[in-house]
Scaffold this active site. Structure first.
Site, PDB file in Angstrom:
ATOM      1  N   ARG A 170       0.861  -1.181   0.000  1.00 51.51           N
ATOM      2  CA  ARG A 170       0.000   0.000   0.000  1.00 51.51           C
ATOM      3  C   ARG A 170       0.896   1.230   0.000  1.00 51.51           C
ATOM      4  O   ARG A 170       2.070   1.177   0.370  1.00 51.51           O
ATOM      5  CB  ARG A 170      -0.926   0.011   1.224  1.00 51.51           C
ATOM      6  CG  ARG A 170      -0.192   0.062   2.558  1.00 51.51           C
ATOM      7  CD  ARG A 170      -1.151   0.015   3.725  1.00 51.51           C
ATOM      8  NE  ARG A 170      -0.444   0.077   4.995  1.00 51.51           N
ATOM      9  CZ  ARG A 170      -0.075   1.205   5.597  1.00 51.51           C
ATOM     10  NH1 ARG A 170      -0.349   2.368   5.019  1.00 51.51           N
ATOM     11  NH2 ARG A 170       0.553   1.190   6.755  1.00 51.51           N
ATOM     12  N   ARG A 174      -3.220  10.755   0.433  1.00 50.87           N
ATOM     13  CA  ARG A 174      -4.142  11.595   1.200  1.00 50.87           C
ATOM     14  C   ARG A 174      -4.791  12.617   0.284  1.00 50.87           C
ATOM     15  O   ARG A 174      -4.089  13.279  -0.478  1.00 50.87           O
ATOM     16  CB  ARG A 174      -3.399  12.330   2.315  1.00 50.87           C
ATOM     17  CG  ARG A 174      -2.799  11.435   3.360  1.00 50.87           C
ATOM     18  CD  ARG A 174      -2.170  12.265   4.455  1.00 50.87           C
ATOM     19  NE  ARG A 174      -1.412  11.415   5.362  1.00 50.87           N
ATOM     20  CZ  ARG A 174      -0.306  11.777   5.972  1.00 50.87           C
ATOM     21  NH1 ARG A 174       0.187  12.985   5.760  1.00 50.87           N
ATOM     22  NH2 ARG A 174       0.314  10.960   6.790  1.00 50.87           N
ATOM     23  N   ARG A 247      20.022  -5.276   1.864  1.00 51.48           N
ATOM     24  CA  ARG A 247      20.512  -4.101   1.162  1.00 51.48           C
ATOM     25  C   ARG A 247      21.250  -3.245   2.185  1.00 51.48           C
ATOM     26  O   ARG A 247      20.897  -3.219   3.370  1.00 51.48           O
ATOM     27  CB  ARG A 247      19.369  -3.304   0.542  1.00 51.48           C
ATOM     28  CG  ARG A 247      18.741  -3.974  -0.650  1.00 51.48           C
ATOM     29  CD  ARG A 247      19.651  -3.989  -1.856  1.00 51.48           C
ATOM     30  NE  ARG A 247      19.771  -2.659  -2.464  1.00 51.48           N
ATOM     31  CZ  ARG A 247      20.636  -2.357  -3.425  1.00 51.48           C
ATOM     32  NH1 ARG A 247      21.471  -3.268  -3.880  1.00 51.48           N
ATOM     33  NH2 ARG A 247      20.674  -1.134  -3.944  1.00 51.48           N
ATOM     34  N   ARG A 278      18.778  10.219  -1.345  1.00 50.33           N
ATOM     35  CA  ARG A 278      18.330  11.409  -0.624  1.00 50.33           C
ATOM     36  C   ARG A 278      19.513  12.160  -0.032  1.00 50.33           C
ATOM     37  O   ARG A 278      20.610  11.610   0.108  1.00 50.33           O
ATOM     38  CB  ARG A 278      17.322  11.059   0.458  1.00 50.33           C
ATOM     39  CG  ARG A 278      17.815  10.111   1.549  1.00 50.33           C
ATOM     40  CD  ARG A 278      16.690   9.811   2.521  1.00 50.33           C
ATOM     41  NE  ARG A 278      17.105   8.914   3.599  1.00 50.33           N
ATOM     42  CZ  ARG A 278      16.353   8.601   4.644  1.00 50.33           C
ATOM     43  NH1 ARG A 278      15.148   9.114   4.747  1.00 50.33           N
ATOM     44  NH2 ARG A 278      16.798   7.789   5.586  1.00 50.33           N
ATOM     45  N   GLU A 298      22.908   9.662   0.752  1.00 54.55           N
ATOM     46  CA  GLU A 298      22.751   8.230   0.981  1.00 54.55           C
ATOM     47  C   GLU A 298      22.758   7.470  -0.348  1.00 54.55           C
ATOM     48  O   GLU A 298      21.941   7.735  -1.226  1.00 54.55           O
ATOM     49  CB  GLU A 298      21.443   7.939   1.724  1.00 54.55           C
ATOM     50  CG  GLU A 298      21.425   8.486   3.145  1.00 54.55           C
ATOM     51  CD  GLU A 298      20.210   8.027   3.935  1.00 54.55           C
ATOM     52  OE1 GLU A 298      19.450   7.172   3.431  1.00 54.55           O
ATOM     53  OE2 GLU A 298      20.016   8.540   5.047  1.00 54.55           O
ATOM     54  N   TYR A 346      12.569  -5.423   9.305  1.00 56.74           N
ATOM     55  CA  TYR A 346      12.782  -3.984   9.430  1.00 56.74           C
ATOM     56  C   TYR A 346      11.938  -3.474  10.586  1.00 56.74           C
ATOM     57  O   TYR A 346      10.729  -3.694  10.630  1.00 56.74           O
ATOM     58  CB  TYR A 346      12.410  -3.262   8.137  1.00 56.74           C
ATOM     59  CG  TYR A 346      12.640  -1.771   8.233  1.00 56.74           C
ATOM     60  CD1 TYR A 346      13.917  -1.244   8.063  1.00 56.74           C
ATOM     61  CD2 TYR A 346      11.598  -0.906   8.544  1.00 56.74           C
ATOM     62  CE1 TYR A 346      14.145   0.109   8.172  1.00 56.74           C
ATOM     63  CE2 TYR A 346      11.815   0.458   8.653  1.00 56.74           C
ATOM     64  CZ  TYR A 346      13.092   0.958   8.471  1.00 56.74           C
ATOM     65  OH  TYR A 346      13.323   2.307   8.591  1.00 56.74           O
ATOM     66  N   ASP A 348      10.944  -0.035  13.001  1.00 61.27           N
ATOM     67  CA  ASP A 348      11.045   1.358  13.414  1.00 61.27           C
ATOM     68  C   ASP A 348      11.421   1.379  14.887  1.00 61.27           C
ATOM     69  O   ASP A 348      11.276   0.370  15.595  1.00 61.27           O
ATOM     70  CB  ASP A 348       9.708   2.080  13.196  1.00 61.27           C
ATOM     71  CG  ASP A 348       9.448   2.390  11.728  1.00 61.27           C
ATOM     72  OD1 ASP A 348      10.428   2.615  10.999  1.00 61.27           O
ATOM     73  OD2 ASP A 348       8.271   2.396  11.324  1.00 61.27           O
TER      74      ASP A 348
END
Length: 364
Positions: A170, A174, A247, A278, A298, A346, A348
């Site tokens: 997904r 917005r 990665r 970025r 990066e 991964y 957060d």
């Protein structure tokens, strides 16, 4: 002798160490790097707190987790609002009414929804079989080609048509003029950087830096009754079934002789003509008044031995391999595994913290 040996001083290991010490346990933390904190380590340079291993923004909807982390530092009101640069044109992220106006000049949600629907129709209802088709099915061709394709191919080092569709299950879309990247209620950056949090967590705990656990495993294992391992799970088991794939990232930091280089903490470069994904300008995370600034580019890279593994490649092959290693942990009664490398996922920061506090309930 110690009650616990903890391998790794990142957020997971340091949270465990802090809570175990509060229980009266004697803890030893070993860290192969020359500093504590793992990938959330920040270093003060020219009064600017530099995120040495990529940008880290704390965000969560969980108030107990937010309250927990705030006991170690005061957080500012930073709101993550990245900007995308595509061939010199700038677009707001995440995809919202500002983005749609910049792309098409649409002013109302209904206009934007019609535009996206027109572009989704190219698939004729086909079930997406790769990342490119999945992205178009969600947001249409323009957003895919301008803001997703190049960035994603650089990030993963493969053409989007060769990447599995599930990578983009997904995408945040917005139909409001809202540039706040996260939907979470709580968000911010610790004033003074992240390293202070780990320092406070490890206060009064024995820590050995520059210590590779595997080089001293026989000696270290004898020092404690229980172990908490936060490193790569395949390495722990001697790569018995083969190596898990990742990665990685390469960082190029630079001191620039200007007080404000790009006007935003994060600008993504979504075109293939730019090799980095970025540029981070660190002073915008935790604002300071200085005549200079520090930026970091990066560059995504294929992970090889000796590099830092950042992003697990959670495809069918690697997840199957991980499950083999996970099965081995069921035979351990004195070793606990936790964190992004030990769990091959991964995380957060709020998820790391939540996982550590949850796992601690099972530790004697």
């Amino acid at each position: 002798m110690y009650d616990y040996l903890i391998v790794g001083s990142g957020l997971y290991g340091s949270t465990c160490a802090h809570e175990l010490k509060k229980r009266g346990k004697k803890v030893l933390v070993v860290e192969k790097r020359a500093h504590i904190g793992g990938n959330i380590f920040t270093e003060c340079q020219h009064k600017i707190h530099v995120h040495k291993y990529g940008a880290h923004i704390f965000h969560t909807n969980n108030k107990p987790i937010w309250d927990y982390i705030n006991q170690f530092a005061e957080f500012n009101r930073y709101t993550n609002s990245p900007v995308a640069n595509y061939e010199g044109r700038l677009f707001n992220l995440p995809f919202n009414m500002n983005t749609f106006y910049q792309l098409w000049g649409t002013r109302t949600p209904a206009e934007a929804e019609r535009k996206i629907a027109e572009q989704q129709a190219i698939l004729n209802g086909k079930t997406p079989s790769n990342l490119e088709e999945q992205a178009i099915s969600l947001v249409g061709e323009d957003i895919y080609n301008i803001l997703i394709k190049g960035y994603t191919e650089k990030q993963w080092g493969r053409p989007a048509k060769e990447l599995p569709a599930f990578i983009i299950k997904r995408l945040p879309v917005r139909f409001t003029y809202d540039n706040n990247y996260f939907n979470d209620r709580y968000q911010g950056i610790p004033i003074g950087g992240y390293t202070q949090i780990i320092e406070k967590m490890l206060d009064g705990i024995d820590v050995r830096l520059n210590t590779d656990y595997f080089e001293h495993k026989l000696e270290l294992d004898k020092l404690a009754k229980y172990h908490i391992y936060t490193g790569a799970i395949d390495q722990y088991y001697g790569y018995r079934f083969g190596k898990l794939e990742y990665r990685s990232l390469r960082f190029e930091s630079e001191l620039v002789e200007t007080a404000n280089f790009q006007g935003n903490a994060v600008i993504n470069y979504t075109g293939n003509e730019v090799p980095y994904t970025r540029i981070i300008e660190h002073k915008h995370f935790d604002p300071v008044d200085t005549a200079v600034s520090i930026i970091t580019k990066e560059y995504p890279a294929e992970w090889t031995e000796g590099m830092e593994p950042y992003y697990p490649i959670n495809d069918e092959k690697n997840d199957s391999l991980y499950r083999q290693y996970k099965a081995l942990t069921k035979n351990e009664n004195k070793v606990f595994f936790g964190g992004r490398l030990a769990e091959y996922r991964y995380y957060d920061m709020h998820q790391v913290l939540g996982a550590a506090l949850k796992d601690l309930k099972e530790m004697p």
